[in-house]
Design an enzyme around this catalytic site. Structure first.
Site, short mmCIF file in Angstrom:
data_model
loop_
_atom_site.label_atom_id
_atom_site.label_comp_id
_atom_site.label_asym_id
_atom_site.label_seq_id
_atom_site.Cartn_x
_atom_site.Cartn_y
_atom_site.Cartn_z
N TRP A 1 2.14 -7.37 -7.48
CA TRP A 1 1.90 -6.03 -7.22
C TRP A 1 3.22 -5.21 -7.26
CZ3 TRP A 1 -3.04 -5.04 -6.96
CH2 TRP A 1 -3.54 -4.00 -6.32
N ASP B 1 5.93 4.01 -4.69
CA ASP B 1 5.41 5.21 -3.99
C ASP B 1 4.10 5.06 -3.47
OD1 ASP B 1 4.13 5.00 -6.54
OD2 ASP B 1 3.25 6.91 -6.33
N GLU C 1 1.67 3.42 -5.54
CA GLU C 1 1.96 2.13 -5.99
C GLU C 1 2.39 1.70 -7.41
OE1 GLU C 1 -2.24 0.01 -4.30
OE2 GLU C 1 -0.35 -0.41 -3.03
N GLU C 2 2.96 3.03 -7.91
CA GLU C 2 3.08 2.94 -9.39
C GLU C 2 4.60 3.02 -9.69
OE1 GLU C 2 -1.09 4.48 -10.78
OE2 GLU C 2 0.53 6.21 -10.36
N GLU D 1 -13.48 6.45 -3.27
CA GLU D 1 -12.31 6.61 -3.55
C GLU D 1 -12.07 8.04 -4.33
OE1 GLU D 1 -9.59 4.63 -6.45
OE2 GLU D 1 -8.35 4.16 -4.54
C1 NOJ Z 1 -3.94 -0.22 -8.12
C2 NOJ Z 1 -3.07 0.72 -7.40
O1 NOJ Z 1 -3.67 0.41 -5.94
C3 NOJ Z 1 -3.43 1.98 -7.75
O2 NOJ Z 1 -2.85 3.03 -6.80
C4 NOJ Z 1 -2.93 1.94 -9.26
O3 NOJ Z 1 -3.11 3.35 -9.92
C5 NOJ Z 1 -3.28 1.15 -9.94
N1 NOJ Z 1 -3.08 -0.21 -9.43
C6 NOJ Z 1 -2.59 0.98 -11.32
O4 NOJ Z 1 -1.33 0.79 -11.10
C1 NOJ Z 2 -4.73 2.70 -4.29
C2 NOJ Z 2 -3.97 3.93 -3.66
O1 NOJ Z 2 -3.23 4.57 -4.65
C3 NOJ Z 2 -3.22 3.49 -2.52
O2 NOJ Z 2 -2.35 4.53 -1.86
C4 NOJ Z 2 -3.81 2.76 -1.55
O3 NOJ Z 2 -3.17 2.09 -0.69
C5 NOJ Z 2 -4.82 1.70 -2.01
N1 NOJ Z 2 -5.50 2.05 -3.14
C6 NOJ Z 2 -5.72 0.95 -1.06
O4 NOJ Z 2 -6.64 2.00 -0.61
#
Ligand code: NOJ
Ligand code: NOJ
Length: 572
Positions: free
Chosen positions: A139, A195, A198-199, A423
Site C-alpha cells: 500500500w 498524499d 495514496e499516490e 465514491e
Molecule cells: C487505491 C487508492 O485508494 C486510490 O486513491 C488510488 O488512486 C488507487 N489505489 C491507485 O493508486
Molecule cells: C481512495 C481515496 O483516494 C482515499 O483518500 C481514501 O482514503 C480511500 N479511497 C478510502 O475511501
C-alpha cells in the site's frame, strides 16, 4: 440535461429554480446521508459487515474496489462530522458511537503494522482490517495526515466534553490517544509520506494543513489539561509547520501546488478539502491559514474548478462560470478519472464557509489575487472592500451562493433516487461508480449542508498563530545524503564540499563544508538536503587558505522523495 436547464435559468432568473431543487434534494438527501453514514459503523450499522465496535468502514464494497477496511483519514473525517452533529444537538443518540470510536482508536494505535509499532512510526499506517488487525498487503504508506486528523476529531470531542463537565473521561480516555497522535505529528511532519489520495510520496498541502491545525489546538488542549511538556513540544514545531504551509503557493498561476512531488499540475481537491478542514470563522479571511474566504483560497478554487471544465463530458455546454462536476485532480486515472461526490460537495462547502464569514465581517474584500474569482460573477468588478450595504456585495454574495448551490445541484442530478452516494460518478454518463455507499461521501454532504445553513465549529485558534517574520530552515522533507570522496591529501590540506543549493552553501568556498578524514583516504560528510531536489556540487581542497577546485564538469545529483543516500566519488 436538467442541470443545464437550471444553469441557464439561473443566469436569466436569479437561480430560483436551482435553489428550489437544491432545497428539495437536501430535504431527502441529508437524512439519507446520515443513515448511510451510520450504517457503515460497527458493530450494529446495517452495512458495517462485521466491523468491531466503533470501527468506521470506508465502504461496504468488497470488490472493484475492496474498501471494506477502516482508513484512519476517512474515519477521522467522519468522526469529525459525527461530533458536529452531536455537539450541535442535532443528534443526541450518537454518544455511544463516539465513545466506541475512542475505544477502537485506543486499540488500533497499539497494533503493529507494516509502518511500524506505536513508537516507531506505526501511527502513519493508512488502513486496517475492520476487526482491528493490521492490513499487511502492499500500500502507499505511510500517510501522515491520519494521526493529525484523528487528533483534531478527538480534540473537538474533548473540548465539548470538557465544557459539559466530563474532563475526567477526557484525561483518562481521550487525551492518551490524542497525545500519541500529536507526538507522532510533531516528530514526523517533516518527513515525506503519501498524499490523501495514496499516490504521491512527497509532502502534501492537505497533510501539512491538518498537521498545523492539530498541533495548535493540541497544544491548547494540553495546556488546559496541565500537560505542559506536551504543549511545549507541539508549540516548538508550529512555526516550522506554519512556514512550510506557505511554501505550496504558486504565485505566478495563483493556486496551491498540492504536492511537492508527483509531477502534476498540483491543482487538486487536496487544497479545497484543506480549506474546509481548517476553516475557523474566528480567523476571518486569514490567508496564512488558507481560510475559505482568503484571496488565495478563492483564486485556488477557481483554478481547481476550471481544471475540470473540459475533461468531463458531463461538463460540456456549461457557461465558463457555471458550477460543474469536479474530481480529485485533473490528471487522475483511477477508474479512468471521474468526478467524485465528496470533492464536488467540498467545492460548495468552501464557498458556504466564505459567505458565512463575509456576513459576520459585514464586508468582502477583493484583491488582485482573488479578482479573477470574483470577475466570474461580475466581469467589471474591481479590487477593493465592499461593505454589506453595497449593491456590489449583495450581487456578488448572491451569485456566489447560487454558484455554491450549483455544485450541489450537479451532485443532485447524479444521485440515484434512493439517495445512495458512491465514491465517483462517471464522467460521460454521471452513473455512480467505484465504491458504493462511501462513508466519506455521506459525511461530505452532511458538512456541506451544515455549512450552507451557516453552521460553524468551535474555533481551533487559527487567529492566534503568528507567522515568523522570515520563514527559514525547516522547509519540508529532507534526505540525508552522505558524500564520500576518495582523495589523498598532503599534511595541512583538507577536503570540503560546496554546491548549487543552500544546504551546500551556494558555491561559496569560504563557507564550504569540511569533510571528515576519519576513514582516510575517504573523506566523508552527511548533509540533509531537501527531498526531490536536483543540485550540482564539487569538492575543493583548501590548504592554508588556498583553494583548489576539482576539474569540470560539476557533479550533479537528485535526491529521492525520502530516506537517505550515499554517493561515492573520487577526486579529479
Ligand atoms: C487505491 C487508492 O485508494 C486510490 O486513491 C488510488 O488512486 C488507487 N489505489 C491507485 O493508486
Ligand atoms: C481512495 C481515496 O483516494 C482515499 O483518500 C481514501 O482514503 C480511500 N479511497 C478510502 O475511501
Amino acid at each position: 440535461m436538467r442541470s443545464l436547464l437550471f444553469a441557464a435559468f439561473c443566469f436569466a432568473a436569479g437561480c430560483t429554480a436551482q435553489l428550489a431543487s437544491v432545497d428539495t434534494y437536501l430535504s431527502t438527501e441529508v437524512p439519507a446521508a446520515k443513515a448511510g453514514l451510520l450504517a457503515n459503523i460497527g458493530p450494529s450499522g446495517s452495512k458495517s459487515s462485521g466491523a468491531k465496535a466503533g470501527v468506521i468502514i470506508a465502504s461496504p464494497s468488497t470488490s472493484n474496489p475492496d474498501y471494506l477496511y477502516t482508513w484512519t483519514r476517512d474515519a477521522a473525517l467522519v468522526f469529525k462530522t459525527l461530533t458536529q452533529l452531536y455537539a450541535s444537538s442535532q443528534d443526541a443518540t450518537l454518544r455511544t458511537t463516539l465513545d466506541d470510536y475512542v475505544a477502537a482508536q485506543t486499540t488500533l494505535q497499539q497494533v503493529s503494522n507494516p509502518s511500524g509499532t506505536v513508537s516507531t512510526g506505526g501511527l502513519g499506517e493508512p488502513k486496517f482490517n475492520v476487526n482491528l488487525t493490521a492490513f499487511t498487503g502492499a500500500w502507499g504508506r505511510p500517510q501522515r495526515d491520519g494521526p493529525a486528523l484523528r487528533a483534531t476529531a478527538l480534540i473537538q470531542y474533548a473540548n465539548w466534553l470538557i465544557s459539559n463537565g466530563n474532563t475526567s473521561y477526557v484525561t483518562s480516555k481521550v487525551w492518551p490517544v490524542v497525545k500519541l497522535d500529536l507526538d507522532y505529528t510533531a516528530n514526523y511532519w517533516n518527513q515525506s509520506g503519501f498524499d490523501l489520495w495514496e499516490e504521491v510520496n512527497s509532502s502534501s498541502f492537505f497533510t501539512t494543513a491538518a498537521q498545523l491545525r492539530a498541533l495548535h489546538e493540541g497544544a491548547t488542549l494540553a495546556t488546559k489539561l496541565g500537560q505542559t511538556s506536551s504543549a511545549s513540544s507541539y508549540n516548538a514545531q508550529i512555526p516550522n509547520v506554519y512556514c512550510f504551509l506557505q511554501s505550496y503557493w504558486n504565485p505566478t498561476d495563483k493556486y496551491v501546488t498540492s504536492n511537492t512531488g508527483g509531477g502534476r499540475s498540483g491543482k487538486d481537491a487536496n487544497s479545497i478539502i484543506a480549506s474546509i478542514h481548517t476553516f475557523d470563522a474566528a480567523a476571518g479571511c486569514d490567508v496564512t491559514t488558507f481560510q475559505p474566504c482568503s484571496d488565495k483560497a478563492l483564486a485556488n478554487h477557481k483554478a481547481y474548478v476550471d481544471s475540470f471544465r473540459s475533461i468531463y463530458s458531463i461538463n460540456s455546454g456549461f457557461a465558463s462560470n457555471a458550477a460543474v462536476a469536479t474530481g480529485r485532480y485533473p490528471e487522475d486515472v483511477y477508474y479512468d478519472g471521474n468526478p467524485w461526490y465528496l470533492t464536488t460537495f467540498a467545492a460548495a462547502e468552501q464557498l458556504y464557509d466564505a459567505l458565512t464569514v463575509w456576513k459576520s465581517l459585514g464586508a468582502l474584500n477583493i484583491t488582485s489575487t482573488s479578482l479573477a474569482f470574483f470577475q466570474q460573477f461580475s466581469p467589471s468588478v474591481t479590487t477593493g472592500t465592499y461593505s454589506s450595504s453595497s449593491s456590489t456585495y449583495t450581487s456578488l454574495t448572491s451569485a456566489i451562493r447560487n454558484y455554491a448551490d450549483g455544485f450541489l445541484a450537479i451532485a443532485a442530478e447524479y444521485t440515484p433516487s434512493n439517495g445512495a452516494l458512491a465514491e465517483q460518478y462517471e464522467k460521460k454518463s454521471g452513473t455512480p461508480l467505484s465504491a458504493a455507499d462511501l462513508t466519506w461521501s455521506y459525511a461530505a454532504l452532511v458538512t456541506a449542508n451544515n455549512a450552507r445553513s451557516g453552521y460553524t465549529q468551535a474555533s481551533w485558534g487559527a487567529s492566534g498563530l503568528t507567522l515568523p517574520g522570515t520563514c527559514v530552515g525547516n522547509s519540508g522533507p529532507t534526505v540525508a545524503v552522505t558524500f564520500n570522496e576518495n582523495a589523498s591529501t598532503v599534511f595541512g590540506e583538507n577536503i570540503y564540499i560546496t554546491g548549487s543549493i543552500d544546504a551546500l552553501s551556494n558555491w561559496s568556498t569560504g563557507d564550504s563544508l569540511l569533510l571528515s578524514s576519519a576513514n582516510y583516504p575517504v573523506w566523508s560528510l552527511t548533509v540533509n538536503i531537501p527531498a526531490s531536489t536536483s543540485f550540482e556540487y564539487k569538492y575543493i581542497r583548501i590548504n592554508n587558505g588556498s583553494v583548489t577546485w576539482e576539474s569540470d564538469p560539476n557533479r550533479s545529483y537528485t535526491t529521492g522523495a525520502s530516506g537517505s543516500a550515499t554517493i561515492g566519488d573520487t577526486w579529479r
